[in-house]
Design a protein around this motif. Structure first.
Motif, PDB file in Angstrom:
ATOM      1  N   GLY A   1       0.818  -1.196   0.000  1.00 42.43           N
ATOM      2  CA  GLY A   1       0.000   0.000   0.000  1.00 42.43           C
ATOM      3  C   GLY A   1       0.854   1.250   0.000  1.00 42.43           C
ATOM      4  N   GLY A   2       0.231   2.356  -0.361  1.00 47.33           N
ATOM      5  CA  GLY A   2       0.963   3.618  -0.429  1.00 47.33           C
ATOM      6  C   GLY A   2       0.790   4.423   0.841  1.00 47.33           C
ATOM      7  N   PRO A   3       1.482   5.529   0.934  1.00 50.51           N
ATOM      8  CA  PRO A   3       2.460   6.056  -0.019  1.00 50.51           C
ATOM      9  C   PRO A   3       3.768   5.257   0.020  1.00 50.51           C
ATOM     10  N   ASP A   4       4.328   5.032  -1.148  1.00 48.76           N
ATOM     11  CA  ASP A   4       5.488   4.155  -1.291  1.00 48.76           C
ATOM     12  C   ASP A   4       6.776   4.783  -0.775  1.00 48.76           C
ATOM     13  N   SER A   5       6.792   6.120  -0.665  1.00 46.66           N
ATOM     14  CA  SER A   5       8.042   6.806  -0.314  1.00 46.66           C
ATOM     15  C   SER A   5       8.270   6.914   1.188  1.00 46.66           C
ATOM     16  N   VAL A   6       7.300   6.522   1.997  1.00 47.02           N
ATOM     17  CA  VAL A   6       7.415   6.760   3.430  1.00 47.02           C
ATOM     18  C   VAL A   6       6.888   5.561   4.210  1.00 47.02           C
ATOM     19  N   VAL A   7       7.573   5.250   5.323  1.00 54.02           N
ATOM     20  CA  VAL A   7       7.075   4.276   6.295  1.00 54.02           C
ATOM     21  C   VAL A   7       7.080   4.944   7.661  1.00 54.02           C
ATOM     22  N   TRP A   8       6.258   4.452   8.566  1.00 58.29           N
ATOM     23  CA  TRP A   8       6.236   5.027   9.912  1.00 58.29           C
ATOM     24  C   TRP A   8       6.039   3.923  10.948  1.00 58.29           C
TER      25      TRP A   8
ATOM     26  N   PHE B   1       3.747   9.217  27.188  1.00 59.18           N
ATOM     27  CA  PHE B   1       4.245   9.615  25.880  1.00 59.18           C
ATOM     28  C   PHE B   1       4.188   8.456  24.878  1.00 59.18           C
ATOM     29  N   MET B   2       3.915   8.833  23.636  1.00 58.56           N
ATOM     30  CA  MET B   2       4.012   7.927  22.503  1.00 58.56           C
ATOM     31  C   MET B   2       4.687   8.682  21.366  1.00 58.56           C
ATOM     32  N   ARG B   3       5.578   8.003  20.642  1.00 60.44           N
ATOM     33  CA  ARG B   3       6.298   8.639  19.537  1.00 60.44           C
ATOM     34  C   ARG B   3       5.910   7.981  18.217  1.00 60.44           C
ATOM     35  N   ILE B   4       5.702   8.830  17.213  1.00 60.77           N
ATOM     36  CA  ILE B   4       5.535   8.350  15.844  1.00 60.77           C
ATOM     37  C   ILE B   4       6.759   8.801  15.068  1.00 60.77           C
ATOM     38  N   LEU B   5       7.466   7.853  14.477  1.00 59.35           N
ATOM     39  CA  LEU B   5       8.661   8.156  13.692  1.00 59.35           C
ATOM     40  C   LEU B   5       8.415   7.742  12.245  1.00 59.35           C
ATOM     41  N   ALA B   6       8.666   8.667  11.325  1.00 65.97           N
ATOM     42  CA  ALA B   6       8.483   8.400   9.899  1.00 65.97           C
ATOM     43  C   ALA B   6       9.816   8.513   9.183  1.00 65.97           C
ATOM     44  N   VAL B   7       9.997   7.690   8.160  1.00 66.29           N
ATOM     45  CA  VAL B   7      11.182   7.760   7.298  1.00 66.29           C
ATOM     46  C   VAL B   7      10.683   8.049   5.885  1.00 66.29           C
ATOM     47  N   ASP B   8      10.942   9.253   5.425  1.00 71.81           N
ATOM     48  CA  ASP B   8      10.485   9.719   4.121  1.00 71.81           C
ATOM     49  C   ASP B   8      11.692   9.824   3.193  1.00 71.81           C
ATOM     50  N   ARG B   9      11.790   8.897   2.233  1.00 74.01           N
ATOM     51  CA  ARG B   9      12.888   8.869   1.266  1.00 74.01           C
ATOM     52  C   ARG B   9      14.261   8.856   1.957  1.00 74.01           C
ATOM     53  N   GLY B  10      14.319   8.105   3.049  1.00 78.41           N
ATOM     54  CA  GLY B  10      15.583   7.925   3.750  1.00 78.41           C
ATOM     55  C   GLY B  10      15.856   8.910   4.856  1.00 78.41           C
TER      56      GLY B  10
ATOM     57  N   ILE C   1      -0.402  15.345  13.472  1.00 74.23           N
ATOM     58  CA  ILE C   1       0.273  15.810  12.258  1.00 74.23           C
ATOM     59  C   ILE C   1       1.771  15.625  12.424  1.00 74.23           C
ATOM     60  N   LEU C   2       2.387  14.966  11.449  1.00 75.38           N
ATOM     61  CA  LEU C   2       3.832  14.739  11.464  1.00 75.38           C
ATOM     62  C   LEU C   2       4.435  15.232  10.153  1.00 75.38           C
ATOM     63  N   PRO C   3       5.042  16.440  10.134  1.00 74.07           N
ATOM     64  CA  PRO C   3       5.733  16.905   8.921  1.00 74.07           C
ATOM     65  C   PRO C   3       6.934  16.008   8.619  1.00 74.07           C
ATOM     66  N   THR C   4       7.076  15.606   7.376  1.00 77.55           N
ATOM     67  CA  THR C   4       8.207  14.757   6.981  1.00 77.55           C
ATOM     68  C   THR C   4       9.216  15.484   6.106  1.00 77.55           C
ATOM     69  N   PHE C   5       8.831  16.635   5.514  1.00 77.12           N
ATOM     70  CA  PHE C   5       9.768  17.499   4.808  1.00 77.12           C
ATOM     71  C   PHE C   5       9.132  18.874   4.670  1.00 77.12           C
ATOM     72  N   PRO C   6       9.921  19.952   4.920  1.00 77.04           N
ATOM     73  CA  PRO C   6      11.345  19.984   5.279  1.00 77.04           C
ATOM     74  C   PRO C   6      11.589  19.509   6.710  1.00 77.04           C
ATOM     75  N   LEU C   7      12.832  19.140   6.975  1.00 76.17           N
ATOM     76  CA  LEU C   7      13.180  18.543   8.263  1.00 76.17           C
ATOM     77  C   LEU C   7      13.444  19.606   9.326  1.00 76.17           C
ATOM     78  N   ASP C   8      13.129  19.260  10.554  1.00 74.90           N
ATOM     79  CA  ASP C   8      13.401  20.118  11.703  1.00 74.90           C
ATOM     80  C   ASP C   8      14.916  20.313  11.834  1.00 74.90           C
ATOM     81  N   SER C   9      15.356  21.558  11.858  1.00 80.96           N
ATOM     82  CA  SER C   9      16.800  21.833  11.885  1.00 80.96           C
ATOM     83  C   SER C   9      17.410  21.699  13.272  1.00 80.96           C
ATOM     84  N   ARG C  10      16.585  21.511  14.309  1.00 79.63           N
ATOM     85  CA  ARG C  10      17.127  21.461  15.669  1.00 79.63           C
ATOM     86  C   ARG C  10      17.723  20.107  16.017  1.00 79.63           C
ATOM     87  N   PHE C  11      16.979  19.047  15.772  1.00 81.09           N
ATOM     88  CA  PHE C  11      17.476  17.735  16.187  1.00 81.09           C
ATOM     89  C   PHE C  11      17.109  16.629  15.208  1.00 81.09           C
TER      90      PHE C  11
END
Length: 718
Positions: free
Chosen positions: A34-41, A309-318, A336-346
């Motif tokens: 299933g899609g989206p093919d570019s991202v997993v979480w 606490f619960m964390r959602i981690l996504a990998v978008d195109r690496g 809501i989890l922004p995947t790009f652009p990336l957070d510049s802090r950490f």
């Protein structure tokens, strides 16, 4: 007979073939459909601490986690340790409780059922609480081996990996259990202890796809202990060495909870460091052409125990990004989890800067703003907003509606909008800020956290608070011996200096000489010389310091139940393992620093300073008393003008400072504070290791109180 022999040979051959293949339960590949093919979480949870004394932790987990997982629909769920609490109600006795493990198993079964997810994608691992008082893995009190999800799924190794395979990329997740092979009771069970064999197994899993360089792979590891609380192996190797060598993108962990701060994150690069001042060092001069940069992020997450606490981690195109949610206080219908652009802090690394400079990334990666939106209610509108902060306030410079990237069998909602990314290239990593707003069918507006971003990959360098620095910036396993040597060296220096002065110095350090020569050296020498005159107290402190180095501090029960009592030295515990009878030495190193360092810093060293203060104050009072007696004698005779003036000066300067002995009273107050601290330490250890103070730790318990009492009595001149 020949037929039987042939069948036997075939059986042996099949057994050899099967034994030579890797265990499929320890290393899996999951085709993410299933899609989206570019991202997993994936979802991470940590430090659950299910406790018989706090049933709300398990109840809230059952109430919140299952429904949220059904909405998020992750490809993996990682539970990074401390599944149960293993503590008594007063928090002082730490050992395994099977009732808590039964509750953990039952709650997880309920959560899996409510989530509708496959049970095999749940991965859990041990934390130090799950190892309190466990003599051996698979032994009597190793309840993790009976009730954990990994065990029930047949994943019995200390290293387990799973690969999420999409159409364009592999995502390798490797879990590692670095708890002690022989689990001690707390508090001397605080560090991760990777062995050389464990690191070799970890390397094997991390390199499993290296033979196929054409297929891109993102490597993420997860464990319980932060690297600042992980010891080196027998040969001095560390987890950091392995992660740098194998280009791990990030290491996910728990253990520290949220009480030390929210920014428990650290960017690692090559080099052995005892300390790192900021979570990310400057990236200047790191990029060198097209050479590979050795680096990875360490992301500690908040606990379930108190903060839910619960964390959602996504990998978008690496490239990874994450959001942490408090399910109790910040529970939302929409995440809501922004995947790009990336957070510049950490999140950004030096490699992103390198990729941008040399145009190594697929251009389509930059051309859209992207965000995952998880909601229990249908979403009707998603908007991306970019703010410019260069004027000292946030000014809206971009507002664009986002559309969902549709797929025939979508796993989740990925929204995107095109933008001119080149307009936001800037040398400042925190000039531009991104915020995503999602509005559901009920008209509810949900705003993502404002995040600074840097399209060109320049990371910012936020600073830790002092508490965050203490737990993340210091390599405590490496610092234990230097700290110990410094404290003991300073202690012995203070004790032996007056002896050295008497033997090798021609100068006499007395109060009269100090009154004449008001220098620091003269005063320091006089104070220590006065303390040396209290020979019984001086020898007492010297003997106690030698005792702490040469002899056991105390003996106690270090396993959940049964077995001989062990004894603790400054180098660790010595005990016989109940199941084998084998003598084990120096267990819990450097974990015992949580007892050794506080005792030296907050009890022993202050006691020495107070005893020195008693000696100096006593001598000062003696001189004052003699001056008063001389004045009375002069009153009976004719005083000269000069002697009258000197006596007045002595009387004026000493009347309040020495005559009322308020310094001594203050020292007595310090004595009470030290003894209170020492009493609390002793009470904690007596409960933790089931000790009798008189039988099992008499020297540790009574030496400091007796030395302080004796010093106070010896210096009490009326």
């Amino acid at each position: 007979m020949a037929a039987i022999t042939l069948k036997f040979l075939i059986f042996i051959l099949m057994a050899v073939i099967i034994s030579g293949q890797p265990d499929p339960t320890l290393s899996r590949v999951i085709e993410v459909k299933g899609g989206p093919d570019s991202v997993v979480w994936v979802v991470q949870l940590s430090d659950l601490h299910f406790s018989v004394h706090h049933p709300d932790r398990a109840l809230d987990f059952k109430t919140f986690v299952g429904p949220y997982l059904s909405i998020i629909n992750p490809s993996l769920i990682l539970i990074t340790g401390d599944l149960t609490d293993g503590k008594s109600k007063d928090l002082l006795t730490m050992k395994q409780n099977e009732q808590e493990w039964v509750e953990y198993r039952d709650v997880m079964e309920d959560v899996i059922k409510k989530s509708g997810l496959d049970k095999s994608i749940f991965y859990d691992l041990r934390g130090n609480h799950d190892n309190f008082g466990v003599p051996s893995v698979g032994g009597t009190f190793d309840f993790f081996s009976n009730y954990s999800l990994n065990t029930l799924a047949g994943r019995n190794g200390h290293v387990n990996s799973v690969t999420l395979q999409t159409g364009i990329r592999r995502h390798l997740f490797v879990g590692i259990d670095t708890t002690m092979a022989v689990g001690l009771r707390g508090p001397t069970n605080l560090f991760g202890h990777p062995t050389d064999q464990l690191l070799a197994d970890l390397e094997s899993e991390l390199s499993k796809w290296d033979a196929e360089p054409k297929n891109k792979v993102t490597k993420i590891s997860f464990g319980h202990f932060p690297l600042s609380f992980s010891a080196a192996s027998e040969t001095g190797r560390t987890l950091k060495d392995v992660y740098l060598k194998h280009s791990v993108y990030a290491y996910l962990c728990g253990h520290l909870h949220s009480r030390f701060g929210k920014n428990l994150k650290r960017h690692h690069r090559s080099g052995n460091e005892f300390m790192q001042l900021n979570m990310q060092r400057s990236s200047e001069n790191v990029s060198n052409g097209l050479s590979q940069i050795q680096e990875f992020w360490e992301w500690e997450m908040g606990d379930w125990r108190k903060n839910r606490f619960m964390r959602i981690l996504a990998v978008d195109r690496g490239h990874a990004s994450f959001v942490d949610i408090n399910l109790k206080s910040d529970a939302k219908k929409t995440i809501i989890l922004p995947t790009f652009p990336l957070d510049s802090r950490f999140i950004l690394t030096s490699s992103e800067l390198n990729e941008f400079k040399h145009q190594l990334m697929d251009p389509s990666h930059y051309m859209t703003i992207r965000a995952l939106v998880f909601s229990s209610s249908p979403i009707i509108s998603v908007v991306a907003r970019v703010y410019d902060s260069h004027l000292g306030r946030l000014v809206l410079v971009l507002e664009q509606p986002m559309t969902m990237i549709k797929d025939d069998s979508s796993r989740g909602a990925l929204y995107a909008t095109a933008w001119n990314f080149k307009a936001f290239v800037d040398p400042s990593p925190d000039r531009y800020w991104l915020q995503i707003e999602a509005i559901d069918r009920e008209g509810r507006s949900n705003l993502a956290e404002l995040r600074p971003f840097s399209v060109n990959g320049i990371p910012s360098s936020p600073s830790w608070t002092w508490k965050e620095f203490m737990v993340m910036g210091c390599q405590w396993a490496a610092l234990y011996f230097p700290i110990l040597c410094f404290i003991l060296g300073s202690f012995l220096f203070i004790l032996l200096l007056p002896l050295a002065l008497r033997m090798f110095s021609k100068k006499h350090f007395t109060l009269q000489n100090f009154n004449t020569d008001r220098s620091f050296i003269s005063g320091f020498g006089w104070v220590l010389t006065e303390f040396y005159k209290l020979r019984s107290v001086w020898f007492g402190f010297l003997g106690y310091s030698l005792y702490l180095v040469l002899f056991p501090w105390f003996s106690g029960e270090i396993f959940t139940a049964g077995g001989e009592r062990g004894y603790m030295t400054y180098r660790g515990w010595v005990v016989k393992q109940p199941e084998t009878g084998r003598k084990l030495e120096f267990l819990g190193f450097p974990d015992i620093m949580v007892i050794v360092i506080p005792h030296l810093v907050f009890v022993v060293f202050p006691s020495l300073l107070v005893a020195i203060g008693f000696a100096a104050e006593s001598e000062k009072y003696r001189i004052h008393f003699l001056a008063l007696a001389r004045k009375k004698e002069d009153d009976l005779h004719k005083e000269t003008p000069i002697s009258r003036q000197n006596n007045r000066q002595i009387h004026k300067s000493s009347k309040f400072l020495i005559g009322t002995r308020w310094i001594r009273k203050l020292l007595l107050v310090f004595c009470l504070l030290i003894l209170y601290k020492h009493f609390k330490n002793c009470r904690t250890l007596v409960k933790a290791y089931e000790m009798n103070p008189v039988l099992h730790c008499p020297v540790y318990t009574f030496s400091i109180p007796l030395l302080l009492a004796f010093a106070a009595c010896k210096t009490c001149r009326c």
